[in-house]
Design an enzyme around this catalytic site. Structure first.
Site, PDB file in Angstrom:
ATOM      1  CB  SER A  33      -0.943  -0.003   1.201  1.00  0.00           C
ATOM      2  OG  SER A  33      -0.210   0.007   2.423  1.00  0.00           O
ATOM      3  CG  ASP A  34       4.277   1.566   2.609  1.00  0.00           C
ATOM      4  OD1 ASP A  34       4.109   0.498   2.012  1.00  0.00           O
ATOM      5  OD2 ASP A  34       5.186   1.738   3.448  1.00  0.00           O
ATOM      6  CB  CYS A  35       5.474   0.413  -2.264  1.00  0.00           C
ATOM      7  SG  CYS A  35       6.667  -0.220  -1.069  1.00  0.00           S
ATOM      8  CD  GLU A  38       5.231   8.037   0.155  1.00  0.00           C
ATOM      9  OE1 GLU A  38       5.638   8.958  -0.569  1.00  0.00           O
ATOM     10  OE2 GLU A  38       4.636   8.238   1.231  1.00  0.00           O
TER      11      GLU A  38
END
Length: 324
Positions: A33-35, A38
């Site tokens: 999710s965070d990859c 970003e």
């Protein structure tokens, strides 16, 4: 990439991945999710670059299609949990009591994928920045996701105003993500949630102007009493100081003196070669596994200094002028 085929995805109950970013290369095949958040923000930011625009016009670079951006947004929307937050690799599909069956003697909190402040901030801000550039795509869904994400982040804020960071050491890191995410989601910097976090960070600033934590913050889930005692600088560290300043400057903290001391601390700690010293372990995963990201010691001080100068300008030099 046969594992990503429609047939195998259904066979192995794999989550949607088309459009996501993984932790490494695309061959990794399992987006995070965070990859993804970003990665999406990185692409959107590059679209503002004059060099990139000119290179696309000249045919030197290929433009990214809207479909790929839409696919990334879809991944982020699909990864949001029922609690409003985002986990790492998959949705939350279990219960906390599963941890009683944890077979690992090393890792903690691994039996299910929990919602984290870091993943929630990255996913939420990715959706917000996409919506700012492309306001007509899946408007209601994105707005609802951002609202639920903001509520989740406020719900997991600790009573002392902090957020526990699960992917680095530890509370300074979590506080940065908490403040950054809430403000990007529309929270006013004067709100109680933001002000409580600022007060928490200010209470942890050390005499030398810096902030510091070590690995004990992670597994104790409590702020390290002695800061970065063994591998820092009188309890402070450049990475933790960078995170604290990023959080406070994002909140436009009105304690300029504290910001000034933090900035001066980072400036003092910079080496003659321009580098910052390698100190204690800054990264962590699964509560108990430390990991050294050597670039952190340069990335976050530079980032923090740049943001503080942008936010506070000449106010950072007022003390120096008065001394003269």
């Amino acid at each position: 990439f046969q594992g990503e085929s429609a047939l195998n995805r259904s066979k192995y109950y794999r989550h949607v991945s088309l459009g996501g970013w993984p932790f490494s290369t695309s061959a990794h095949g399992w987006p995070i999710s965070d990859c993804t958040g970003e990665g999406l923000k990185g692409v959107l930011s590059l679209q503002h670059s004059r060099v990139v625009k000119e290179s696309i016009q000249d045919g030197k670079l290929n433009d990214i299609s809207m479909k790929r951006l839409y696919d990334a947004v879809n991944v982020l929307l699909m990864y949001q949990n029922e609690d409003g937050g985002w986990a790492t690799y998959e949705n939350n599909r279990g219960f906390g009591w599963y941890e009683q069956l944890n077979p690992s003697e090393v890792f903690g909190d691994i039996m299910i994928d929990y919602s984290y402040v870091e993943c929630s901030m990255a996913s939420l801000t990715g959706l917000v920045e996409f919506h700012e550039m492309y306001p007509d795509h899946r408007v209601d869904e994105i707005s609802a996701a951002v609202r639920r994400g903001r509520d989740f982040m406020k719900s997991i804020q600790r009573e002392d105003g902090s957020w526990y960071g699960s992917w680095a050491c530890c509370f300074t890191y979590g506080c940065w993500f908490g403040i950054e995410g809430l403000i990007k989601a529309g929270e006013l910097n004067t709100s109680p949630a933001i002000q409580r976090c600022c007060a928490f960070l200010l209470s942890k600033q050390r005499e030398n102007g810096g902030w510091g934590e070590d690995f004990t913050s992670c597994y104790d889930k409590d702020y390290a009493v002695n800061g970065m005692k063994d591998y820092g600088d009188d309890g402070s560290g450049v990475v933790n100081t960078g995170w604290a300043l990023l959080a406070l400057s994002a909140a436009k903290c009105d304690d300029v003196e504290a910001i000034r001391k933090g900035v001066q601390y980072l400036m003092r700690r910079q080496l003659p070669c321009g580098d910052w010293p390698q100190e204690g372990i800054a990264g962590v995963f699964n509560r108990s596994c430390g990991i050294t990201y050597t670039a952190y010691r340069n990335v976050f001080p530079i980032w923090a200094l740049g943001r503080c100068v942008t936010t506070y300008g000449d106010a950072l030099n007022e003390e120096v002028k008065e001394e003269k």
